[in-house]
Design an enzyme around this catalytic site. Structure first.
Site, PDB file in Angstrom:
ATOM      1  N   GLY A  14       7.510   2.391  10.296  1.00 54.52           N
ATOM      2  CA  GLY A  14       6.986   2.937   9.040  1.00 54.52           C
ATOM      3  C   GLY A  14       5.762   3.791   9.282  1.00 54.52           C
ATOM      4  O   GLY A  14       4.777   3.726   8.545  1.00 54.52           O
ATOM      5  N   ALA A  15       5.825   4.634  10.323  1.00 48.16           N
ATOM      6  CA  ALA A  15       4.630   5.348  10.792  1.00 48.16           C
ATOM      7  C   ALA A  15       4.387   6.673  10.080  1.00 48.16           C
ATOM      8  O   ALA A  15       3.430   7.374  10.400  1.00 48.16           O
ATOM      9  CB  ALA A  15       4.751   5.595  12.297  1.00 48.16           C
ATOM     10  N   ASN A  16       5.221   7.013   9.100  1.00 45.45           N
ATOM     11  CA  ASN A  16       5.100   8.343   8.500  1.00 45.45           C
ATOM     12  C   ASN A  16       4.027   8.454   7.426  1.00 45.45           C
ATOM     13  O   ASN A  16       3.679   9.557   6.997  1.00 45.45           O
ATOM     14  CB  ASN A  16       6.449   8.793   7.915  1.00 45.45           C
ATOM     15  CG  ASN A  16       6.899   7.908   6.777  1.00 45.45           C
ATOM     16  OD1 ASN A  16       7.320   6.774   7.011  1.00 45.45           O
ATOM     17  ND2 ASN A  16       6.812   8.393   5.536  1.00 45.45           N
ATOM     18  N   SER A  17       3.458   7.321   6.958  1.00 44.85           N
ATOM     19  CA  SER A  17       2.447   7.395   5.904  1.00 44.85           C
ATOM     20  C   SER A  17       1.618   6.117   5.878  1.00 44.85           C
ATOM     21  O   SER A  17       1.909   5.151   6.590  1.00 44.85           O
ATOM     22  CB  SER A  17       3.112   7.603   4.532  1.00 44.85           C
ATOM     23  OG  SER A  17       3.917   6.476   4.199  1.00 44.85           O
ATOM     24  N   SER A 143       1.448 -10.298   3.883  1.00 47.90           N
ATOM     25  CA  SER A 143       0.668 -10.061   2.663  1.00 47.90           C
ATOM     26  C   SER A 143       0.231 -11.391   2.080  1.00 47.90           C
ATOM     27  O   SER A 143       0.883 -12.425   2.289  1.00 47.90           O
ATOM     28  CB  SER A 143       1.520  -9.305   1.640  1.00 47.90           C
ATOM     29  OG  SER A 143       0.929  -9.369   0.348  1.00 47.90           O
ATOM     30  N   TYR A 168       9.604  -9.818  -3.150  1.00 52.11           N
ATOM     31  CA  TYR A 168       8.557  -9.383  -2.228  1.00 52.11           C
ATOM     32  C   TYR A 168       7.871 -10.571  -1.566  1.00 52.11           C
ATOM     33  O   TYR A 168       7.652 -10.576  -0.344  1.00 52.11           O
ATOM     34  CB  TYR A 168       7.523  -8.517  -2.956  1.00 52.11           C
ATOM     35  CG  TYR A 168       6.499  -7.905  -2.035  1.00 52.11           C
ATOM     36  CD1 TYR A 168       6.864  -6.930  -1.111  1.00 52.11           C
ATOM     37  CD2 TYR A 168       5.161  -8.297  -2.091  1.00 52.11           C
ATOM     38  CE1 TYR A 168       5.919  -6.355  -0.258  1.00 52.11           C
ATOM     39  CE2 TYR A 168       4.213  -7.725  -1.243  1.00 52.11           C
ATOM     40  CZ  TYR A 168       4.598  -6.763  -0.334  1.00 52.11           C
ATOM     41  OH  TYR A 168       3.667  -6.203   0.500  1.00 52.11           O
TER      42      TYR A 168
END
Length: 282
Positions: A14-17, A143, A168
């Site tokens: 998930g490195a794009n943002s 989380s 979640y």
């Protein structure tokens, strides 16, 4: 046999943002060779250029993988293991929040499928490569929502009673239980596995890419959030600190954080591991 530079290598999902991009930048500044795992090629290429600009480093690569597809994960792992001799740090950062029930390519409920099962398979397929590191690290982003979570073995993919909190929190509890059991299985190796609560971070998590739903609320709350770089700090610390001796724990602000009784349940962690193996076909 693949060749590799003397730099340590890190893989960030998930490195794009958001935190994934911030984690990439910080690892590059620490002179790691970073592989950015992204689902979308266009967004990934944009993030790659941004990471180079912000870090002023260029020892970074983009590799594509959809964590919502078991086949894509297996293909990626095969490519990665052929290319890299060892992996020093795996940061399982990618995560999704969906207000409506979605399913992955393999029919898993979206949040459990990507946040937990995708990373479960990816980690297992890369484990031998991580073990070749003299000081391997696996960091899984969880989380504080795990505290209200429960693993719904009777209906894990929430076909009957879906809501966003239920889904979640289940996936985030699964992240910690995965780490607990992974630590048990890594005993006697050079690999340390920990999970992390990043805090309330200002990212696009929860904003629908299709409809844009959630953008206004996110913009209003942004001043009260941590920046992605602040949220990424503990994950980067766990991935790189040379004197780290702790494994199998849950961290917040670089310190071990108390977590729910369910998250410490060894039997539950083992049960989830065996269930996850069956789901992903290990």
């Amino acid at each position: 046999m693949p060749k590799q530079s003397t730099r340590k290598t890190a893989l960030v999902t998930g490195a794009n943002s958001g935190m994934g991009l911030a984690t990439t930048v910080e690892l590059l500044k620490k002179d790691y060779h970073v592989v950015m795992l992204c689902r979308n090629e266009h967004r990934g290429e944009e993030a790659l250029q941004k990471a180079k600009q912000e870090s002023r480093r260029d020892h970074v690569d983009l590799m594509l993988c959809d964590l919502g597809s078991l086949e894509s994960i297996r293909q990626f792992a095969d490519r990665f293991n052929r290319r890299f001799l060892k992996l020093d740090a795996l940061i399982n950062n990618a995560g999704v929040v969906t207000t409506k029930r979605t399913t992955t390519t393999d029919g898993f409920e979206g949040m459990l499928g990507i946040n937990h099962l995708g990373h479960f398979l990816l980690t297992n397929l890369l484990l031998n490569t991580i073990k070749r590191s003299k000081d391997g690290r696996i960091v899984t982003v969880s989380s504080g929502a795990h505290k209200v979570g429960k693993i719904h073995f009777e209906d894990p993919h929430l076909k009957k009673r879906f809501n966003v909190i239920r889904g979640y929190s289940q996936s985030k509890l699964a992240n910690i239980l995965f780490t607990v059991q992974l630590d048990e299985r890594l005993e006697g190796t050079n690999v340390k596995a920990n999970s992390v609560h990043p805090g309330a971070v200002s990212t696009s998590l929860g904003v629908s890419r299709e409809s844009g739903f959630g953008k206004t609320i996110h913009a209003m709350l942004r001043p009260f959030f941590l920046t992605p770089a602040e949220g990424a700090d503990t994950a980067v610390y766990l991935a790189t600190a040379p004197d780290l001796t702790i494994s199998g724990e849950y961290f917040y602000k670089r310190k071990v954080e108390p977590h729910s009784k369910r998250a410490q349940d060894q039997e539950l962690a083992e049960k989830l591991w065996h269930w996850s193996e069956k789901e992903v076909g290990i």
